[in-house]
Design an enzyme around this catalytic site. Structure first.
Site, PDB file in Angstrom:
ATOM      1  CD  GLU A   1      -7.515   3.407   1.334  1.00 38.85           C
ATOM      2  OE1 GLU A   1      -8.378   2.575   2.085  1.00 38.85           O
ATOM      3  OE2 GLU A   1      -7.226   2.819   0.181  1.00 38.85           O
TER       4      GLU A   1
ATOM      5  CB  THR B   1     -18.859  -7.019   1.284  1.00 36.42           C
ATOM      6  OG1 THR B   1     -17.850  -7.137   2.087  1.00 36.42           O
ATOM      7  CG2 THR B   1     -20.065  -7.090   2.102  1.00 36.42           C
TER       8      THR B   1
ATOM      9  CG  ASP C   1      -2.049  -1.156   1.389  1.00 29.95           C
ATOM     10  OD1 ASP C   1      -3.177  -0.890   0.857  1.00 29.95           O
ATOM     11  OD2 ASP C   1      -1.775  -2.273   1.569  1.00 29.95           O
TER      12      ASP C   1
ATOM     13  CG  LEU D   1      -2.639  -3.572  -2.496  1.00 27.32           C
ATOM     14  CD1 LEU D   1      -1.506  -4.060  -1.745  1.00 27.32           C
ATOM     15  CD2 LEU D   1      -3.996  -4.341  -1.913  1.00 27.32           C
ATOM     16  CG  ASP D   2     -10.048  -1.714  -3.684  1.00 32.65           C
ATOM     17  OD1 ASP D   2     -10.437  -1.413  -2.374  1.00 32.65           O
ATOM     18  OD2 ASP D   2     -10.810  -1.998  -4.281  1.00 32.65           O
TER      19      ASP D   2
ATOM     20  CE  LYS E   1     -18.061  -5.829  -2.920  1.00 30.20           C
ATOM     21  NZ  LYS E   1     -16.418  -5.626  -2.336  1.00 30.20           N
TER      22      LYS E   1
ATOM     23  CG  HIS F   1     -16.175  -5.446   5.308  1.00 32.81           C
ATOM     24  ND1 HIS F   1     -15.381  -5.912   4.280  1.00 32.81           N
ATOM     25  CD2 HIS F   1     -15.376  -5.292   6.506  1.00 32.81           C
ATOM     26  CE1 HIS F   1     -13.771  -5.946   4.859  1.00 32.81           C
ATOM     27  NE2 HIS F   1     -14.016  -5.224   5.899  1.00 32.81           N
TER      28      HIS F   1
ATOM     29  CB  THR G   1      -5.520  -4.148   2.281  1.00 33.54           C
ATOM     30  OG1 THR G   1      -5.318  -3.147   1.723  1.00 33.54           O
ATOM     31  CG2 THR G   1      -4.362  -4.816   3.530  1.00 33.54           C
TER      32      THR G   1
ATOM     33  CG  ASP H   1      -7.698   2.082  -2.510  1.00 34.08           C
ATOM     34  OD1 ASP H   1      -6.533   1.875  -2.049  1.00 34.08           O
ATOM     35  OD2 ASP H   1      -8.536   1.763  -2.165  1.00 34.08           O
TER      36      ASP H   1
END
Length: 261
Positions: A73, A229, A50, A120-121, A258, A232, A123, A118
């Protein structure tokens, strides 16, 4: 890079190239095996990938477009300082440079632009993937024992998925003009490349009124498919999914992945 090309097109072309370079950094950190995981907040983790990928993106774009505002981010003082020359890229994607710029974006200035990063989306998927790339089962088990993101349930599911969910990992760069989104880049470092370094993933881009590139869009399905998700969820989300009565529910990680689905 020719300055006759409109600014927004040049910036998008640069973003495509730098996203690919950041993706290589993400893979390199994975290959070394030292992820450098730190906890930013409760259940919110950050890795060396990241931090390094963000430094690469911000330094590369800032060197070419010094007046644009770049928001990353990973807001951490450790991201500041000199960046090694190998991380800096001034290349621009030739295909994107040939795009025709929308008329309303031709007269913009650097001061009108904000770039959102961002680095590293996904993680969680990235760190779990690192576990599965340990070829020695004992090494995988030792990493599991010290891994803050993996429960035994996750560990067993990862064993079944062979290499985890590395294809869910993306590098994201968004471009806005006068507070309106106009362009963006999604790079997949591990696209159809899980467990091998022979290929370098893929990069998809989009520009307002022009369309998308980097892939061939598929026709929409005839049935309702919902992407949600995988890590989450909560009772409210699950109830909503039941009410929608979809023919298929895809549970995946990462906002960028997504979007691609």
């Amino acid at each position: 890079m020719s300055t006759s090309v409109p600014l927004i097109v040049r910036l998008l072309a640069s973003s495509v190239s730098v996203a690919g370079r950041a993706g290589k950094i993400v893979r390199d950190v994975m290959s070394k095996g030292e992820l450098g995981i730190v906890e930013k907040a409760k259940d919110d983790y950050q890795t060396e990938a990241d931090r390094s990928a963000q430094r690469c993106i911000i330094a590369s774009l800032s060197s070419q477009y010094p007046k644009i505002n770049i928001i990353g981010e990973e807001d951490n003082p450790d991201n500041e300082g000199d960046v090694c020359s190998d991380w800096l890229t001034i290349d621009a994607d030739k295909e994107v440079l040939c795009l025709e710029c929308p008329s309303e974006l031709q007269g913009i200035k650097e001061e009108d632009i904000v770039v959102w990063v961002d680095p590293l989306d996904g993680t969680s998927e990235y760190t779990q993937g690192a576990l599965m790339l340990k070829r020695d089962p004992w090494e995988r088990w030792k990493m599991y024992l010290t891994h803050p993101l993996i429960s035994i349930k996750w560990y067993l599911s990862l064993l079944q998925s062979h290499y985890g969910f590395l294809e869910h990992v993306t590098v994201l760069i968004g471009i806005s003009v006068n507070e309106k989104p106009v362009a963006g880049v999604i790079h997949q470092p591990y696209y159809k490349n899980v467990g091998s370094e022979n290929k370098t993933g893929r990069t998809i881009w989009g520009l307002q009124e022009i369309g998308v590139g980097g892939f061939t869009p598929a026709p929409p399905p005839n049935s309702l498919i919902i992407t949600t998700t995988r890590s989450h969820s909560n009772p409210v989300v699950e109830k909503a999914l039941q009410v929608m009565n979809a023919s298929q529910i895809l549970r995946v990680g990462g906002a960028g992945f997504k979007v691609l689905l």
